[in-house]
Design an enzyme around this catalytic site. Structure first.
Site, mmCIF file in Angstrom:
data_model
loop_
_atom_site.group_PDB
_atom_site.id
_atom_site.type_symbol
_atom_site.label_atom_id
_atom_site.label_comp_id
_atom_site.label_asym_id
_atom_site.label_seq_id
_atom_site.Cartn_x
_atom_site.Cartn_y
_atom_site.Cartn_z
ATOM 1 N N SER A 278 11.637 85.201 36.045
ATOM 2 C CA SER A 278 10.767 83.947 36.375
ATOM 3 C C SER A 278 10.017 85.036 37.366
ATOM 4 O O SER A 278 10.289 86.632 37.396
ATOM 5 C CB SER A 278 11.872 83.351 38.235
ATOM 6 N N ASP A 279 8.917 84.631 37.766
ATOM 7 C CA ASP A 279 7.628 85.719 38.821
ATOM 8 C C ASP A 279 8.435 85.416 39.885
ATOM 9 O O ASP A 279 9.569 84.903 40.370
ATOM 10 C CB ASP A 279 6.194 84.261 38.752
ATOM 11 N N TRP A 280 8.258 86.618 40.541
ATOM 12 C CA TRP A 280 8.568 87.257 42.168
ATOM 13 C C TRP A 280 8.692 85.425 42.701
ATOM 14 O O TRP A 280 7.624 85.220 43.674
ATOM 15 C CB TRP A 280 8.400 88.215 42.522
ATOM 16 N N ALA A 282 9.344 82.713 42.152
ATOM 17 C CA ALA A 282 8.692 81.940 41.478
ATOM 18 C C ALA A 282 9.975 80.426 41.212
ATOM 19 O O ALA A 282 10.507 80.037 40.262
ATOM 20 C CB ALA A 282 8.020 81.608 40.298
#
Ligand SMILES: *[C@@H]1O[C@H](CO)[C@@H](O)[C@H](O)[C@H]1NC(C)=O
Ligand SMILES: *[C@@H]1O[C@H](CO)[C@@H](O)[C@H](O)[C@H]1NC(C)=O
Ligand SMILES: *[C@@H]1O[C@H](CO)[C@@H](O)[C@H](O)[C@H]1NC(C)=O
Ligand SMILES: *[C@@H]1O[C@H](CO)[C@@H](O)[C@H](O)[C@H]1NC(C)=O
Ligand SMILES: *[C@@H]1O[C@H](CO)[C@@H](O)[C@H](O)[C@H]1NC(C)=O
Ligand SMILES: *[C@@H]1O[C@H](CO)[C@@H](O)[C@H](O)[C@H]1NC(C)=O
Ligand SMILES: *[C@@H]1O[C@H](CO)[C@@H](O)[C@H](O)[C@H]1NC(C)=O
Ligand SMILES: *[C@@H]1O[C@H](CO)[C@@H](O)[C@H](O)[C@H]1NC(C)=O
Ligand SMILES: *[C@@H]1O[C@H](CO)[C@@H](O)[C@H](O)[C@H]1NC(C)=O
Ligand SMILES: *[C@@H]1O[C@H](CO)[C@@H](O)[C@H](O)[C@H]1NC(C)=O
Ligand SMILES: *[C@@H]1O[C@H](CO)[C@@H](O)[C@H](O)[C@H]1NC(C)=O
Length: 865
Positions: A278-280, A282
């Site tokens: 995941s993006d930070w 997200a």
């Protein structure tokens, strides 16, 4: 705060226009890794490794230990029993973020501007070496999302170009380089992450918009395949070990819980074998995102800095309570460990020897909670001789847009040189004076945000030009610089005495968590920053040999001045990194003959580029909607479709010599006759289950362990699962929220367009060979970039699309025969009905030349069945 497709569907049912909101169809179960192709050895080793792990150990690999809990921007748990420390994820796509004694490479947009596959690879290797030697396992790059739908999109420069082929090639070369150096690459952000505004609702609240959910990028299936997915296909074919899912939603389902984009497109159709992280921040749900295809939660916490996680303990519990099939957790761990073995992490690994959170030598190891004092920065120098490749990419990516009467190259005979503009000089606060480069002070050599690295030094244009001029004239040239952009009187005085006025202007952009001068990551306009137009005007009014150098993250508007007769040359130098000034003087003085080509279009107005960014919420307090109505028509495809004349077209750039193109020849290859394209049929194997079933008591916090505060461990506080989870919704009847088929580990139907890493192997067969002759008709050696465009011929197709290119060096008077090929993929369209690629019956045509609008050669493509 759980947002999965089914909940969003329920949510949106309450809004008036619910039926018109885009919807993402469910696709389950999440395809498990098969070890296909050159993943097989790594897969075998990963399966053996994971088979020996306990449930808590597997979960440890999937979940970050929490924001600022370890050295890197994200770090998973480790497996101390087997001597394995946690895996380190570190920004950025152009070098190591938050570090020291590292290099600051040219940005992706410059790599695209060089159109040089070899340089892209070499940069990938060099960046990989630096990350490897600092103890990084996964370098968070390269970037193909944003692709560059919006010229004012804040993070376009981190990636390459709005053209999917140019971006795809550069993704692949960068990934191969990084992974050959022994670190795992991460292709990001998947997918539709085209703007900064509203990418996260919390961030939007910070600038005054109270929205409950992230922007939804609503992308139709054909546009997805023919444009946005394209460079990810190349990334997967290059063997990329990880993919980062994005902040935005796609069709109103979050990027990291979107079963259609992750399960169907990425893991099903494209057969992606690595892991999805995941993006930070997200990551918005537990069981749902796991079943929708997410494999790693970064940095692990529910929101950055919270002591809880959707995964970690919760993931362990979800297996123990029977909601999550263990095969799914096995698959996550196998994917992560396969990427690890594939790039040789087991051979190259060193523990992280730097801290992202302080430059002090000694500080807390767990910065978030100030625990465990110790040495955190070893200050290992990893720069090697990378300055050389940085300088080379900087000069090879320089695009010469205008050169009237041979104004360039300079001769060293100049008597009086004026250097005008803040962008020529130093940042008065120091090159790293603004966190994450979140300001526009002094010369611009990278944008701002997480896609940055600290500079080891920054050679400014002013320094390099002055050194060069004085060295070659034995101190006889007069050189002056005015770097205050409002000191127009002083500029005028210098310009009127100069035999050349070198004017430096810029336009910056970056990531949405920093606002620079009212720009929320995305640019608020396409004009120059800091009075740039007035600086140019002042110089050109007083000097008939004014040369403008632009440092910018993407296109800027230049209509007002580009054709002024006193402006004899225009250079776009992009974001060249630490060697900026050196790269520039190599070109200014002709040591390097410019061969860069603009990787985006220079339009006359913003409107020419198509729809604007979404900067005002358009769906009440719910997710703002961005309907990608421009379809595949972005950048030059839009200008072609609307028949708009750009100032400088995509692919354009001048040289100090001239080139001619002749003798195009198109030959169908044997495979095109052989070539029935076979849709993939059949079923997968059943999901493998590894190791022994686990019990609740196996997963309790071990006795006597020192617990770091807020640290995300995989263990349970007690045998009471509900209490150990602490989730108020715990135990909600799983029938209410488990999507149909999501836990089914039985053999599944294969997709027709699937079959190997990147899709159906038939797509990558060469069907045609194209040759053309390129002649250097000028008087100096130079580089040319032959570009092959294709008209697919259908009514809905762009006038032409780039399909192949190379960068070649040719001596004066010499010719070179350029040979290239077209694959089945190159000549196909995505067919929504059959969910496969087809070659349409429309007459197709190939064009060869040196820009998207200078295509002297053309030939019909013979049809194939
Ligand atoms: C989004 O919706 C469009 C239109 O129905 C569809 O073509 C596309 O496949 C959907 N994509 C995703 C990721 O849900
Ligand atoms: C897994 O465990 C078996 C038996 O305990 C052992 O022989 C093998 O070496 C282990 N493999 C790995 C990769 O740790
Ligand atoms: C999980 O990782 C943390 C951090 O490395 C470590 O302290 C803990 O022992 C690990 N747990 C297991 C089950 O290995
Ligand atoms: C934002 O919207 C939410 C839900 O509509 C509401 O509860 C909250 O008070 C609003 N916050 C602000 C600062 O307006
Ligand atoms: C488990 O997840 C829920 C949200 O789904 C969260 O509220 C809770 O704090 C988490 N528990 C742990 C132990 O992290
Ligand atoms: C440097 O940038 C900061 C932040 O944008 C700004 O406040 C400051 O005035 C700038 N300093 C100079 C000398 O330009
Ligand atoms: C465009 O934005 C830049 C950067 O914020 C600013 O310096 C400039 O004045 C703006 N241009 C116009 C025309 O408002
Ligand atoms: C061009 O420069 C000359 C000085 O060399 C000046 O006299 C003239 O006005 C300038 N032309 C324009 C259009 O600014
Ligand atoms: C520029 O002006 C100088 C003197 O002011 C003149 O000698 C020179 O020919 C002019 N150059 C061009 C290109 O007009
Ligand atoms: C588990 O125990 C730790 C340490 O006492 C505590 O901080 C944490 O809040 C507990 N977790 C839950 C979900 O209650
Ligand atoms: C199982 O555990 C997960 C994670 O804590 C939780 O979200 C879910 O509600 C639980 N399901 C059941 C049926 O207990």
């Amino acid at each position: 705060m759980k947002f999965a497709w089914f909940e969003v569907a329920a949510l949106t049912a309450s809004v008036a226009n619910a039926n018109s909101l885009a919807y993402s169809p469910p696709y389950y179960p999440s395809p498990w890794m098969t070890g296909e192709g050159d993943w097989s050895e790594a897969y075998t080793r990963a399966v053996e490794f994971v088979s020996n792990l306990t449930l808590a150990e597997k979960v440890n690999l999937t979940t970050g230990s929490g924001w600022m809990q370890e050295s890197c921007v994200g770090e998973t748990g480790g497996i101390p029993r087997l001597g394995m420390w946690g895996m380190c994820m570190q920004d950025a796509p152009l070098g190591i973020r938050f570090s020291d004694y590292n290099s600051a490479f040219p940005a992706g947009v410059n790599v695209a501007a060089a159109w040089d596959k070899r340089l892209a690879y070499q940069r990938g290797v060099a960046m990989g070496e630096e990350h490897r030697d600092k103890g990084v396992d996964v370098q968070l790059g390269p970037v193909a999302g944003p692709l560059g739908k919006f010229p004012d999109g804040g993070r376009n420069w981190e990636g390459f170009s709005p053209d999917p082929v140019l971006t795809g090639v550069m993704m692949a070369e960068t990934i191969k380089g990084m992974q050959d150096a022994g670190v795992i690459a991460c292709a990001k952000h998947f997918i539709g992450n085209e703007q900064e505004h509203f990418r996260q609702s919390g961030e939007a609240q910070g600038y005054g918009y109270n929205i409950s959910q992230s922007l939804s990028s609503n992308i139709d299936d054909k546009t997805m395949h023919e444009l946005y997915l394209w460079p990810f296909v190349d990334s997967i074919r290059a063997g990329v070990g990880s993919v980062m899912c994005s902040y935005n939603q796609i069709n109103n389902s979050y990027g990291c819980a979107n079963s259609y984009s992750l399960n169907k497109l990425l893991k099903g159709e494209l057969g992606f074998q690595g892991f999805v992280m995941s993006d930070w921040g997200a990551h918005h749900s537990g069981v749902e995102s796991a079943l929708a295809g997410l494999d790693m939660s970064m940095p692990g916490d529910v929101i950055l800095g919270s002591p809880y996680s959707y995964w970690g303990t919760n993931l362990t519990i979800s297996v123990l309570n029977g909601t999550m099939p263990e095969w799914r957790v096995d698959d996550m761990a196998v994917r992560i460990m396969s990427a690890y073995y594939k790039v040789g992490r087991d051979r190259f690994r060193t523990p992280p020897n730097f801290s992202s959170w302080t430059r002090d030598e000694y500080n807390f190891q767990h910065s978030m909670v100030s625990e465990d004092w110790g040495k955190v920065n070893e200050r290992v120098n990893v720069q090697r001789d990378h300055a050389q490749i940085i300088r080379k990419i900087g000069s090879d990516s320089t695009v010469l847009l205008k050169n009237k009467g041979g104004a360039l190259p300079l001769t060293h005979n100049e008597k009086f040189i004026s250097i005008l503009g803040e962008d020529a000089g130093s940042n008065a606060h120091g090159a790293n004076g603004c966190d994450d480069r979140g300001c526009d002070n002094g010369t611009l050599a990278m944008g701002w945000g997480s896609g940055t690295a600290n500079y080891p030094y920054l050679i400014t244009p002013e320094q390099a030009i002055q050194n060069e001029a004085l060295e070659y004239s034995n101190g006889q040239t007069n050189v002056f610089a005015v770097t205050d952009n409002w000191a127009l009187t002083q500029m005028a005085a210098l310009a009127s005495q100069a035999d050349v006025a070198l004017v430096f202007v810029n336009a910056d952009s970056g990531e949405g968590f920093i606002n620079v001068d009212g720009n929320e990551g995305d640019r608020k306009n396409l004009t120059l920053w800091k009075n740039g137009e007035e600086v140019i005007k002042t110089a050109s009014q007083h000097c008939n040999n004014t040369i403008v150098v632009i440092h910018s993250t993407s296109a800027v508007l230049i209509s007002d001045w580009y054709d002024n007769d006193n402006i004899t040359a225009i250079i776009w130098a992009g974001l060249p990194g630490q060697e900026s000034g050196h790269s520039l003087v190599d070109v200014l003085y002709g040591r390097i003959n410019p061969g860069g080509k603009t990787p985006f279009t220079w339009g006359k107005t913003r409107k020419d580029y198509g729809p604007p960014l979404v900067t005002v919420p358009n769906n009440g307090a719910d997710a703002p909607q961005d309907n990608f109505e421009d379809g595949v028509f972005i950048d030059y495809r839009r200008f072609d479709k609307d028949n708009i004349e750009p100032i400088y077209e995509f692919g354009y750039g001048l040289s100090y010599t001239k080139f001619a193109f002749s003798d195009i020849k198109v030959t169908p290859l044997a495979s095109s006759q052989r070539g029935e394209y076979k849709a993939t049929t059949g079923k997968s194997q059943k999901a493998p289950v590894l190791g022994e079933p686990s019990t609740v008591s196996d997963n309790l916090f071990p006795e006597g362990i020192k617990r770091v505060r807020q640290y995300l461990y995989p263990w349970l506080n007690s045998t009471d699962l509900r209490a150990s989870s602490g989730d108020p919704d715990y135990g909600m009847d799983s029938k209410d929220y488990l999507p149909e088929g999501a836990t089914d580990g039985s053999p599944q139907d294969l997709l027709p367009s699937s079959g190997s890493s990147g899709g159906n192997p038939g797509l990558f067969e060469d069907l045609y060979q194209v040759t053309a002759t390129i002649t250097n008709t000028g008087s100096v050696t130079g580089d040319e970039v032959p570009q092959l465009y294709l008209s697919l011929g259908g009514n809905d197709d762009p006038t032409k699309v780039l399909r192949q290119f190379d960068r070649v060096t040719i001596a004066p008077g010499q010719s070179l025969q350029w040979t290239t090929t077209l694959t089945r993929r190159d000549v196909s369209n995505w067919d929504v009905a059959s969910q496969n690629w087809v070659i349409s019956g429309a007459q197709k045509k190939v064009y060869v030349g040196n820009s998207s609008r200078k295509l002297p050669l053309s030939a019909d493509l013979p049809s194939v069945e």
